[in-house]
Scaffold this motif. Structure first.
Motif, PDB file in Angstrom:
ATOM      1  N   VAL A 157      12.470   4.072   6.311  1.00  0.00           N
ATOM      2  CA  VAL A 157      11.197   3.635   5.731  1.00  0.00           C
ATOM      3  C   VAL A 157      10.984   2.174   6.117  1.00  0.00           C
ATOM      4  O   VAL A 157      11.813   1.310   5.797  1.00  0.00           O
ATOM      5  CB  VAL A 157      11.188   3.781   4.197  1.00  0.00           C
ATOM      6  N   ASN A 158       9.898   1.906   6.830  1.00  0.00           N
ATOM      7  CA  ASN A 158       9.512   0.536   7.195  1.00  0.00           C
ATOM      8  C   ASN A 158       8.347   0.105   6.313  1.00  0.00           C
ATOM      9  O   ASN A 158       7.268   0.702   6.381  1.00  0.00           O
ATOM     10  CB  ASN A 158       9.081   0.466   8.657  1.00  0.00           C
ATOM     11  N   VAL A 159       8.566  -0.898   5.487  1.00  0.00           N
ATOM     12  CA  VAL A 159       7.473  -1.501   4.712  1.00  0.00           C
ATOM     13  C   VAL A 159       7.006  -2.701   5.525  1.00  0.00           C
ATOM     14  O   VAL A 159       7.711  -3.706   5.638  1.00  0.00           O
ATOM     15  CB  VAL A 159       7.931  -1.912   3.308  1.00  0.00           C
ATOM     16  N   VAL A 160       5.810  -2.588   6.112  1.00  0.00           N
ATOM     17  CA  VAL A 160       5.404  -3.482   7.205  1.00  0.00           C
ATOM     18  C   VAL A 160       4.383  -4.517   6.726  1.00  0.00           C
ATOM     19  O   VAL A 160       3.351  -4.161   6.134  1.00  0.00           O
ATOM     20  CB  VAL A 160       4.815  -2.668   8.370  1.00  0.00           C
ATOM     21  N   LYS A 161       4.668  -5.778   7.032  1.00  0.00           N
ATOM     22  CA  LYS A 161       3.757  -6.879   6.707  1.00  0.00           C
ATOM     23  C   LYS A 161       3.324  -7.586   7.984  1.00  0.00           C
ATOM     24  O   LYS A 161       4.127  -7.766   8.910  1.00  0.00           O
ATOM     25  CB  LYS A 161       4.449  -7.880   5.771  1.00  0.00           C
TER      26      LYS A 161
ATOM     27  N   LYS B 268       4.964  17.254  -0.879  1.00  0.00           N
ATOM     28  CA  LYS B 268       4.350  16.002  -0.452  1.00  0.00           C
ATOM     29  C   LYS B 268       4.926  14.854  -1.261  1.00  0.00           C
ATOM     30  O   LYS B 268       5.027  14.933  -2.490  1.00  0.00           O
ATOM     31  CB  LYS B 268       2.826  16.046  -0.625  1.00  0.00           C
ATOM     32  N   LEU B 269       5.307  13.763  -0.575  1.00  0.00           N
ATOM     33  CA  LEU B 269       5.877  12.585  -1.209  1.00  0.00           C
ATOM     34  C   LEU B 269       4.985  11.380  -0.956  1.00  0.00           C
ATOM     35  O   LEU B 269       4.426  11.224   0.135  1.00  0.00           O
ATOM     36  CB  LEU B 269       7.275  12.299  -0.659  1.00  0.00           C
ATOM     37  N   THR B 270       4.838  10.527  -1.950  1.00  0.00           N
ATOM     38  CA  THR B 270       4.080   9.285  -1.806  1.00  0.00           C
ATOM     39  C   THR B 270       5.022   8.107  -1.954  1.00  0.00           C
ATOM     40  O   THR B 270       5.743   8.001  -2.957  1.00  0.00           O
ATOM     41  CB  THR B 270       2.968   9.190  -2.868  1.00  0.00           C
ATOM     42  N   LEU B 271       5.025   7.239  -0.955  1.00  0.00           N
ATOM     43  CA  LEU B 271       5.837   6.025  -0.995  1.00  0.00           C
ATOM     44  C   LEU B 271       4.917   4.829  -1.184  1.00  0.00           C
ATOM     45  O   LEU B 271       3.911   4.704  -0.467  1.00  0.00           O
ATOM     46  CB  LEU B 271       6.664   5.873   0.275  1.00  0.00           C
ATOM     47  N   THR B 272       5.261   3.955  -2.125  1.00  0.00           N
ATOM     48  CA  THR B 272       4.429   2.808  -2.464  1.00  0.00           C
ATOM     49  C   THR B 272       5.206   1.523  -2.218  1.00  0.00           C
ATOM     50  O   THR B 272       6.286   1.325  -2.796  1.00  0.00           O
ATOM     51  CB  THR B 272       3.994   2.867  -3.941  1.00  0.00           C
TER      52      THR B 272
ATOM     53  N   THR C 172      13.352  -1.993  -4.591  1.00  0.00           N
ATOM     54  CA  THR C 172      12.554  -3.217  -4.663  1.00  0.00           C
ATOM     55  C   THR C 172      11.561  -3.284  -3.505  1.00  0.00           C
ATOM     56  O   THR C 172      10.601  -4.055  -3.552  1.00  0.00           O
ATOM     57  CB  THR C 172      13.444  -4.474  -4.636  1.00  0.00           C
ATOM     58  N   LEU C 173      11.783  -2.492  -2.442  1.00  0.00           N
ATOM     59  CA  LEU C 173      10.868  -2.435  -1.303  1.00  0.00           C
ATOM     60  C   LEU C 173       9.812  -1.360  -1.498  1.00  0.00           C
ATOM     61  O   LEU C 173       8.633  -1.570  -1.196  1.00  0.00           O
ATOM     62  CB  LEU C 173      11.635  -2.157  -0.007  1.00  0.00           C
ATOM     63  N   ALA C 174      10.237  -0.174  -1.954  1.00  0.00           N
ATOM     64  CA  ALA C 174       9.304   0.945  -2.082  1.00  0.00           C
ATOM     65  C   ALA C 174       9.807   1.916  -3.140  1.00  0.00           C
ATOM     66  O   ALA C 174      11.013   2.014  -3.391  1.00  0.00           O
ATOM     67  CB  ALA C 174       9.137   1.667  -0.745  1.00  0.00           C
ATOM     68  N   LEU C 175       8.871   2.639  -3.739  1.00  0.00           N
ATOM     69  CA  LEU C 175       9.182   3.701  -4.684  1.00  0.00           C
ATOM     70  C   LEU C 175       8.644   5.021  -4.140  1.00  0.00           C
ATOM     71  O   LEU C 175       7.651   5.044  -3.406  1.00  0.00           O
ATOM     72  CB  LEU C 175       8.561   3.414  -6.051  1.00  0.00           C
ATOM     73  N   VAL C 176       9.303   6.135  -4.525  1.00  0.00           N
ATOM     74  CA  VAL C 176       8.865   7.454  -4.083  1.00  0.00           C
ATOM     75  C   VAL C 176       8.483   8.288  -5.293  1.00  0.00           C
ATOM     76  O   VAL C 176       9.127   8.233  -6.342  1.00  0.00           O
ATOM     77  CB  VAL C 176       9.967   8.170  -3.264  1.00  0.00           C
TER      78      VAL C 176
ATOM     79  N   ARG D  48       0.849  -1.193   0.000  1.00  0.00           N
ATOM     80  CA  ARG D  48       0.000   0.000   0.000  1.00  0.00           C
ATOM     81  C   ARG D  48       0.888   1.248   0.000  1.00  0.00           C
ATOM     82  O   ARG D  48       2.087   1.162  -0.228  1.00  0.00           O
ATOM     83  CB  ARG D  48      -0.956  -0.018   1.199  1.00  0.00           C
ATOM     84  N   THR D  49       0.299   2.413   0.261  1.00  0.00           N
ATOM     85  CA  THR D  49       1.042   3.670   0.189  1.00  0.00           C
ATOM     86  C   THR D  49       1.053   4.399   1.525  1.00  0.00           C
ATOM     87  O   THR D  49       0.205   4.160   2.391  1.00  0.00           O
ATOM     88  CB  THR D  49       0.433   4.609  -0.864  1.00  0.00           C
ATOM     89  N   ALA D  50       2.036   5.293   1.663  1.00  0.00           N
ATOM     90  CA  ALA D  50       2.120   6.202   2.803  1.00  0.00           C
ATOM     91  C   ALA D  50       2.686   7.521   2.287  1.00  0.00           C
ATOM     92  O   ALA D  50       3.272   7.582   1.201  1.00  0.00           O
ATOM     93  CB  ALA D  50       3.007   5.622   3.905  1.00  0.00           C
TER      94      ALA D  50
END
Length: 283
Positions: A109-113, A80-84, A65-69, A40-42
């Motif tokens: 940046v924590n990509v949390v599962k 404003k930045l969107t991280l996916t 590979t974890l997130a894009l900005v 998802r996004t933050a």
């Protein structure tokens, strides 16, 4: 940050004074850390000072590979930045801000599962089903296990079911043991979800008081809750003044035919979890 002007002196020997303008800037990224739900996004914010240098600021993620900005280049301040979070990936990386390839700010940046739900205070029955005996006090605790194991905002984790949230940790909820029933409990973090069923086991004995005149018999009936699967067993404790105590006539019933005073308690077993009824009195 700020702008300073300095005299450089007579560099070419003709008496001309040269001036040099030096810009001292700052970029602040917030929040720190940025927690991104699985797949998802933050959002994050970059505050650039002085604002008119925003065109020189770029953004990137260490491990894309974890997130894009987005965007990768500032168009305003604040920006404003969107991280996916990327498909199937979770872990820890860095969001960085640069000015002409020189890093000027970074945040985690924590990509949390959601990995699993741990159940404390109930017996594992298999297939994500847990059982515990009904009681007036006490709870079953359910804890969401995340990777990375970090505290996340309330808005990022959603629980469903008959639960009591912990005031101190949104990763933990409890289920009361006061009511016997099967309670499905679910949890979601982004696109990751898990569920368990908590069976609070009880047994109802009816009637709890009975008085008849001989030779009219009395039959007590036990009913386990939640509904008994085939492997469930019932047992009884019977005491009384008659020389020959009655024996249970079936898994859920016992019949009293001889004159006397009796007490009876039914037990309902699910796995190794045993629930006791209130004692019944028969005269």
């Amino acid at each position: 940050y700020g702008v300073r002007t300095f005299k450089k002196g007579d560099e070419n020997g003709d008496g001309t004074q040269f001036l040099e303008r030096i810009v001292v800037y700052s970029v602040k990224l917030s929040p720190d850390p940025v927690n991104v739900p699985f797949e998802r996004t933050a959002t994050a914010t970059a505050t650039i000072k002085p604002p008119d240098i925003y065109e020189q600021i770029t953004f990137s993620v260490d491990d894309n590979t974890l997130a894009l900005v987005e965007p990768t280049k500032a168009t305003a301040s604040p920006q404003k930045l969107t991280l996916t979070g990327q498909s199937g990936k979770h872990g820890i990386t860095k969001l960085k801000a640069k000015c002409k390839d020189i890093e000027c700010a970074n945040v985690t940046v924590n990509v949390v599962k959601l990995i699993r739900l741990d159940v404390i205070g109930a017996e594992d029955q298999g297939d994500d089903i847990y059982a515990v005996a009904k009681s007036d006090g006490g709870v079953v605790t359910i804890k969401a296990i995340l990777d990375p194991d970090v505290q996340i905002p309330d808005s990022m984790i959603q629980w469903t079911g008959n639960i009591n949230p912990s005031p101190d940790d949104n990763r933990t909820v409890t289920v009361s043991k006061k009511v016997s029933d099967a309670f499905p409990i679910g949890c979601e973090v982004g696109a990751s979800s898990k569920s368990v069923t908590i069976k609070v086991v009880g047994v109802i004995l009816e009637p709890l008081e009975a008085e008849t005149e001989y030779p009219t018999p009395v039959t007590l009936t036990a009913r386990g809750t939640p509904a008994a699967p085939p492997a469930t067993t019932y047992s009884w404790d019977i005491a009384g003044s008659a020389p020959n105590l009655p024996q249970p006539g079936g898994a859920t019933t016992v019949k009293f035919t001889d004159p006397g005073k009796y007490t009876a308690t039914a037990h309902y077993q699910l796995g190794s979890v045993v629930a006791d009824s209130e004692p019944a009195s028969v005269t």
